[in-house]
Every structure is written in structure tokens, then in C-alpha cells.
Design a protein around this motif. Structure first.
Motif: not given
Length: 302
Positions: A69, A71, A75, A77-78, A81-82
Motif C-alpha cells: 500500500y 495509499y 492516508k 503510507s509506505g 509517505e511525506n
């Protein structure tokens, strides 16, 4: 009573419209996007048809290890992220792409209220990486008529780099016969491996050589390195060999002469083989057993 004529094609069209209104349908504006490293890229996932008001949207990254994942449940993720965000309704925007982002991505939308409740679209992303400065190897000097190999290696670029060689800032063609300046040179150039091999160097091959590694993301070059071509001094080599031979002959003759004269004899005088010198007038030589030497005494003959 007015009857409308029945047309089969018109009926099928109505059925298609009915079922499409009850099915989630996705599409993408670009299923094979690319970007340069550290730039942003948009993975398009558009919803063409849906009846469910609040569908579930998921994004997965597909690698050799399997899907993961990026998204889920609203959220990011993985790996992303950011570094990513969702643009309504389902497009994924990566704001700072890296080389590790090169992969396939699957957009999945689940609409529970639609008759066809699930649809997906797969995006194949390529992040291009500019080559770094290649490592170049150029021999400093090569004998005239001998072979020589120049190498150029770069392993960071993606897609894989292609190589160009330059002599005195002028590109060396793949075929020397295609250029008047390189017509008399004999070499082979491999653009995939980065090697430049001279079969037999000539005086004209001397100069400054540099290499460029390039791909779709850009290029990098190594600084020029000078290669000299020198003549082999055959006369000097022969004279040198003769001098060495003469020195060896002189040394051998000297050693033989020294052996003949006894300079290398290891025999020492002992008490048993010592010869008494002839008697002189009025002198007798006497050997003492304790001291092992000779003393003399005077005798006067009347």
C-alpha cells in the motif's frame, strides 16, 4: 394511438447507459508516465462513471516482492509517505520522485452501491536518473604501432548510459572511415560498454581524450586525459644489449683469471706441510712443539 418505431440499436444504447450508470469505470490520461529524479509526477486515475457517493480508493505499488500500500484508508503510507498526496477524486501526485519509485502502481476504486462495484487501472512509472561523472582510464603513453584500450564506466544513471568519446574536444565517430580527421586511425568504439580500442596507434592518435555518459535524463563528462605516442628506439635497445653482453664477458674473464692465480683458493698452511726455508749462513732454524713456530739460533763455523 401513436407507436414509435422500434430500433434495435437504440435499445442497446439505452441498456448500455443503464448499466454504465450502475458501474464504476476508471481511466487514465497516461498509463506510462516518466519524470526525472527529484521532480514531481502525476499518476492519473479518473473516475468516468460511478453511483456510489463515497467510494473506497486505494493505491498499491507492485514490485517483484509483491504489492504494498502507498495509499490506504485516506492516508499516504509506505515509500511515498511525506512525498505524495491525493488529488480528487483519485489521482496520485508524487511531489519528489526518486529512483526507487520506478515501478507499476495500481489504482483501485470500490463502489459498494454499483452493480459493477470494483475497477482498477495500472500505471507504469519510470523515474529517470542523470548519469554521474564517469570513471575514465586513458594510458599516459603508448608505443607507436602497439594496441591501446581506453575505458569509461558509469553505473548510477537510469536508463543505462550510452557513451561518447572525444579527442581534443571533438567527438570520435563510431566508424573512423566516416571522418577525414580519423580516417587513418584504426579503432573500435563500443557505445554500450564505453570502451575505445586502438588496434595499432599512430602519431596522429596522440591527444587529450574525454568521455561522456548520457541518457534521457542528461549527461556527465570526465575531465580530459592526455595520451602520448612514442617511437621505439630499436638502435638504442640493440646498443644497450651489446653493452650488457660486453660487461658480462669482461666479468667472466676476470673471474677466470683470478681463479688461475689462486686468489679464490681456500687452502691454508699447516704444521705438516710447512716447508722449512733453506739454511742461511751461520743460522739454524729450530721448531718448538709447544708454540708451533720457528726460532733460530746462531752457530759459528770456524
Amino acid at each position: 394511438m401513436l407507436r414509435l418505431p422500434y430500433r434495435r440499436g437504440f435499445g442497446i444504447h439505452l441498456l448500455n447507459c443503464y448499466f454504465s450508470a450502475l458501474a464504476v469505470v476508471l481511466k487514465s490520461n497516461n498509463e506510462s508516465p516518466w519524470t526525472n529524479e527529484f521532480d514531481k509526477i502525476e499518476l492519473s486515475c479518473l473516475i468516468e462513471s460511478i453511483s456510489t457517493t463515497n467510494p473506497r480508493i486505494e493505491w498499491k505499488k507492485i514490485t517483484n516482492e509483491g504489492p504494498s500500500y502507498v495509499y490506504f484508508d485516506g492516508k499516504i503510507s509506505g515509500d511515498l509517505e511525506n512525498r505524495a498526496m491525493i488529488r480528487e477524486p483519485a489521482t496520485l501526485l508524487i511531489t519528489n520522485a526518486t529512483r526507487s519509485d520506478t515501478a507499476k502502481y495500481r489504482c483501485e476504486v470500490t463502489a459498494s452501491e454499483d452493480q459493477k462495484s470494483v475497477d482498477e487501472v495500472v500505471i507504469d512509472l519510470v523515474v529517470r536518473v542523470k548519469p554521474v561523472v564517469p570513471k575514465c582510464s586513458v594510458p599516459k603513453s603508448v608505443p607507436f604501432g602497439k594496441s591501446a584500450e581506453l575505458s569509461c564506466v558509469e553505473e548510477e544513471g537510469f536508463p543505462k548510459s550510452q557513451y561518447q568519446w572525444f579527442k581534443n574536444r571533438e567527438e570520435i565517430p563510431d566508424d573512423p572511415k566516416s571522418s577525414l580527421k580519423f580516417f587513418n586511425s584504426s579503432y573500435t568504439l563500443n557505445a554500450d560498454s564505453g570502451t575505445l580500442k586502438f588496434i595499432a596507434v599512430r602519431k596522429e592518435d596522440a591527444g587529450e581524450y574525454s568521455c561522456r555518459a548520457k541518457n534521457d535524463a542528461g549527461y556527465s563528462e570526465c575531465p580530459p586525459q592526455k595520451m602520448e605516442v612514442y617511437d621505439i628506439d630499436v638502435v638504442g635497445i640493440i646498443l644497450g644489449v651489446l653493452v650488457v653482453v660486453m660487461v658480462l664477458v669482461c666479468m667472466t674473464a676476470g673471474i677466470c683469471c683470478a681463479y688461475k692465480r689462486g686468489y679464490f683458493s681456500g687452502q691454508k698452511p699447516t704444521g705438516n706441510n710447512y716447508k722449512v726455508p733453506a739454511k742461511g749462513d751461520g743460522v739454524d732454524y729450530v721448531r718448538t712443539e709447544d708454540e708451533g713456530d720457528f726460532r733460530h739460533k746462531s752457530s759459528f763455523v770456524i
